[in-house]
Design a protein around this motif. Structure first.
Motif, PDB file in Angstrom:
ATOM      1  N   ARG A   1       0.854  -1.189   0.000  1.00  0.00           N
ATOM      2  CA  ARG A   1       0.000   0.000   0.000  1.00  0.00           C
ATOM      3  C   ARG A   1       0.885   1.232   0.000  1.00  0.00           C
ATOM      4  NH1 ARG A   1      -4.935   0.545   4.145  1.00  0.00           N
ATOM      5  NH2 ARG A   1      -5.630  -1.070   2.736  1.00  0.00           N
TER       6      ARG A   1
ATOM      7  N   CYS B   1     -15.749  -0.030   0.932  1.00  0.00           N
ATOM      8  CA  CYS B   1     -14.742  -0.396  -0.083  1.00  0.00           C
ATOM      9  C   CYS B   1     -13.696   0.704  -0.230  1.00  0.00           C
ATOM     10  CB  CYS B   1     -15.415  -0.655  -1.427  1.00  0.00           C
ATOM     11  SG  CYS B   1     -16.532  -2.057  -1.411  1.00  0.00           S
TER      12      CYS B   1
ATOM     13  N   PRO C   1      -6.185  -8.059  -9.705  1.00  0.00           N
ATOM     14  CA  PRO C   1      -7.029  -8.922  -8.868  1.00  0.00           C
ATOM     15  C   PRO C   1      -8.370  -8.298  -8.464  1.00  0.00           C
ATOM     16  CG  PRO C   1      -5.270  -7.935  -7.562  1.00  0.00           C
ATOM     17  CD  PRO C   1      -5.048  -7.484  -8.972  1.00  0.00           C
TER      18      PRO C   1
ATOM     19  N   ASN D   1     -13.587  11.315  -4.247  1.00  0.00           N
ATOM     20  CA  ASN D   1     -13.168  11.709  -5.590  1.00  0.00           C
ATOM     21  C   ASN D   1     -14.409  12.052  -6.421  1.00  0.00           C
ATOM     22  OD1 ASN D   1     -12.372  11.664  -8.301  1.00  0.00           O
ATOM     23  ND2 ASN D   1     -10.739  10.189  -7.916  1.00  0.00           N
TER      24      ASN D   1
HETATM   25  P1  NAD Z   1      -8.748   1.989  -4.702  1.00  0.00           P
HETATM   26  O1  NAD Z   1      -7.653   2.839  -4.224  1.00  0.00           O
HETATM   27  O2  NAD Z   1      -8.824   1.651  -6.146  1.00  0.00           O
HETATM   28  O3  NAD Z   1     -10.167   2.635  -4.310  1.00  0.00           O
HETATM   29  C1  NAD Z   1     -10.422   3.203  -3.078  1.00  0.00           C
HETATM   30  C2  NAD Z   1     -11.482   4.282  -3.303  1.00  0.00           C
HETATM   31  O4  NAD Z   1     -11.901   4.779  -2.036  1.00  0.00           O
HETATM   32  C3  NAD Z   1     -10.992   5.477  -4.110  1.00  0.00           C
HETATM   33  O5  NAD Z   1     -11.920   5.797  -5.147  1.00  0.00           O
HETATM   34  C4  NAD Z   1     -10.901   6.605  -3.075  1.00  0.00           C
HETATM   35  O6  NAD Z   1     -11.134   7.878  -3.617  1.00  0.00           O
HETATM   36  C5  NAD Z   1     -12.003   6.193  -2.118  1.00  0.00           C
HETATM   37  N1  NAD Z   1     -11.874   6.757  -0.771  1.00  0.00           N
HETATM   38  C6  NAD Z   1     -10.750   6.978  -0.040  1.00  0.00           C
HETATM   39  N2  NAD Z   1     -11.076   7.507   1.149  1.00  0.00           N
HETATM   40  C7  NAD Z   1     -12.425   7.615   1.175  1.00  0.00           C
HETATM   41  C8  NAD Z   1     -13.353   8.089   2.121  1.00  0.00           C
HETATM   42  N3  NAD Z   1     -12.970   8.582   3.301  1.00  0.00           N
HETATM   43  N4  NAD Z   1     -14.683   8.035   1.824  1.00  0.00           N
HETATM   44  C9  NAD Z   1     -15.101   7.558   0.628  1.00  0.00           C
HETATM   45  N5  NAD Z   1     -14.252   7.095  -0.318  1.00  0.00           N
HETATM   46  C10 NAD Z   1     -12.943   7.134  -0.058  1.00  0.00           C
HETATM   47  O7  NAD Z   1      -8.692   0.647  -3.806  1.00  0.00           O
HETATM   48  P2  NAD Z   1      -9.304  -0.777  -4.154  1.00  0.00           P
HETATM   49  O8  NAD Z   1      -8.263  -1.603  -4.810  1.00  0.00           O
HETATM   50  O9  NAD Z   1     -10.634  -0.606  -4.798  1.00  0.00           O
HETATM   51  O10 NAD Z   1      -9.496  -1.381  -2.684  1.00  0.00           O
HETATM   52  C11 NAD Z   1     -10.532  -0.906  -1.845  1.00  0.00           C
HETATM   53  C12 NAD Z   1     -10.382  -1.523  -0.460  1.00  0.00           C
HETATM   54  O11 NAD Z   1     -10.456  -2.945  -0.554  1.00  0.00           O
HETATM   55  C13 NAD Z   1      -9.034  -1.241   0.227  1.00  0.00           C
HETATM   56  O12 NAD Z   1      -9.255  -1.120   1.605  1.00  0.00           O
HETATM   57  C14 NAD Z   1      -8.207  -2.476  -0.055  1.00  0.00           C
HETATM   58  O13 NAD Z   1      -7.228  -2.705   0.924  1.00  0.00           O
HETATM   59  C15 NAD Z   1      -9.283  -3.539   0.001  1.00  0.00           C
HETATM   60  N6  NAD Z   1      -8.948  -4.732  -0.776  1.00  0.00           N
HETATM   61  C16 NAD Z   1      -8.673  -4.606  -2.101  1.00  0.00           C
HETATM   62  C17 NAD Z   1      -8.349  -5.747  -2.827  1.00  0.00           C
HETATM   63  C18 NAD Z   1      -8.058  -5.665  -4.311  1.00  0.00           C
HETATM   64  O14 NAD Z   1      -8.019  -6.724  -4.967  1.00  0.00           O
HETATM   65  N7  NAD Z   1      -7.885  -4.482  -4.863  1.00  0.00           N
HETATM   66  C19 NAD Z   1      -8.307  -6.999  -2.201  1.00  0.00           C
HETATM   67  C20 NAD Z   1      -8.636  -7.085  -0.838  1.00  0.00           C
HETATM   68  C21 NAD Z   1      -8.944  -5.940  -0.126  1.00  0.00           C
END
Ligand code: NAD
Length: 366
Positions: A58, A251, A160, A219
């Protein structure tokens, strides 16, 4: 100077690593520093009993280094339980890079980070997380084989996130079956908080099934884009936890179920992708249980991503990825029922199964 005259804050500083609240018998914590590229990273290896510690990197502009350390400790611990409950032969690890992914991430910094990963000889295998793209993992791959989530053109399983979203959707449907007697989301109102890589795909699944989606994000451009694409309603107010909804899908980032939100959340179900959704597993898990809110444990239902990257290590294909991800439905239902019959929180029920698997393997390895 004795410990009992120190304030909790002083104590935390006096025992900065092993005394951290989030320290949970982690095996190894590696601090990485490189002046030339500006890299400051921490790799947390929680447990390697089941296999090498795999977990994403991260990149985040942490306010303090304490926040970064706390995050890597919590996230790497969660990975151990995620892999254990999913039946993967992987341990738990995670890395954080301190900095702004939009302005401070350079190819040189990513490669230098890859060299640090390489120096651990495969004990830690990285992947993408918030602030990372598949292209960043491709850069890491140039200096180490200990990376997953690389491009399909380079032999990887690709991004993923869509698989993570599918797994969350499976967990959400199982929680709906348990709560409402039907897995179908038609007519249900779902708040998707954070419409990034995972959140957007989740919005698509729910919309396709006839669910009503409300989206919130910091965003504005993403809100407009996703709303236009799927007809989702945008929430722009400052009290998202008070709006009427059937399902809350966090999310974005973790710890959104906390002292300020656990008592007022209007949802019947919580099922989302974010890691470490409960600020305090015991306290906030218990509040949800008392309020009758069904919480689908995060580390169980967001395992699609790790199933996807594990395919790169085990050489299995798309069909098996989907099959393993669909299993999240049955496991979620099983855990929700088990929590009910044993009168524990859903988080505790899931944790027990994960810990048992690690313990059994530990004894076998002796
Ligand atoms: P990402 O960075 O693509 O998306 C996160 C989104 O959340 C962004 O659009 C951001 O603007 C928004 N955001 C940030 N702070 C916010 C707030 N306070 N209120 C509302 N929105 C807010 O991340 P991602 O890959 O979509 O992952 C999302 C979550 O899922 C993370 O916590 C990540 O650790 C978890 N996760 C992701 C995966 C994966 O495969 N990408 C796997 C397991 C867990």
């Amino acid at each position: 100077m004795t410990a009992d005259i120190l304030t909790p804050q002083e104590l935390k500083k006096a025992a900065p690593v092993f005394g951290q609240l989030s320290f949970s018998d982690h095996e190894q914590i590696v601090f990485c520093n490189d002046k030339d590229t500006g890299l400051k990273a921490i790799i947390g290896i929680h447990n390697t009993v089941l296999g090498p510690a795999l977990g994403g990197t991260r990149m985040w502009n942490y306010v303090t280094e304490w926040d970064a350390l706390n995050d890597v400790l919590r996230l790497s611990r969660g990975m151990s339980f995620k892999s254990a409950i999913t039946g993967l032969n992987l341990g738990g690890g995670k890395a954080v890079i301190i900095g702004d992914a939009k302005t401070q991430k350079t190819p040189e910094l990513m490669k230098r980070f890859g060299e640090f990963v390489h120096s651990l000889g495969g004990k830690y295998i990285t992947a993408e997380d918030v602030g990372m793209e598949t292209a960043d993992m491709d850069l890491v791959r140039e200096v180490t084989p200990y990376v997953t989530g690389i491009s399909k053109s380079k032999g990887g399983a690709g991004n993923p996130s869509p698989v993570t979203a599918y797994g969350v959707f499976m967990g959400m449907k199982a929680a709906s079956k348990y709560t409402f007697g039907s897995e179908h989301l038609e007519g249900r109102t779902v708040l998707v908080q954070g419409i990034g890589h995972v959140g957007e795909v989740l919005v698509e699944y729910i919309t396709n099934e006839g669910g009503k989606v409300i989206i919130s994000d910091i965003n504005e451009a993403r809100l407009e884009e996703v709303s236009k694409k799927y007809g989702a309603e945008i929430y722009r107010g400052d009290d998202v936890y008070s709006i009427p909804m059937d399902i809350y899908a966090p999310c974005a980032l973790g710890a959104t179920i906390n002292d300020h939100t656990a008592h007022k959340l209007q949802a019947r179900i919580i099922a989302g992708a974010a890691n470490n959704q409960l600020a305090d597993e015991k306290i906030h898990g218990a509040i949800l249980q008392q309020r009758g809110i069904v919480y689908a444990p995060d580390f169980l239902i967001n395992a699609g991503g790790i199933i996807n990257v594990y395919a790169e290590l085990e050489n299995y294909g798309r069909e098996e990825i989907i099959c393993k991800t669909e299993n999240i439905y049955d496991t979620t239902l099983e855990i929700l029922e088990k929590a009910h019959t044993t009168s524990v929180t859903t988080h505790e029920a899931a944790l027990k199964i994960a810990l048992e698997r690690i313990e059994v393997r530990k004894n076998e390895n002796k």
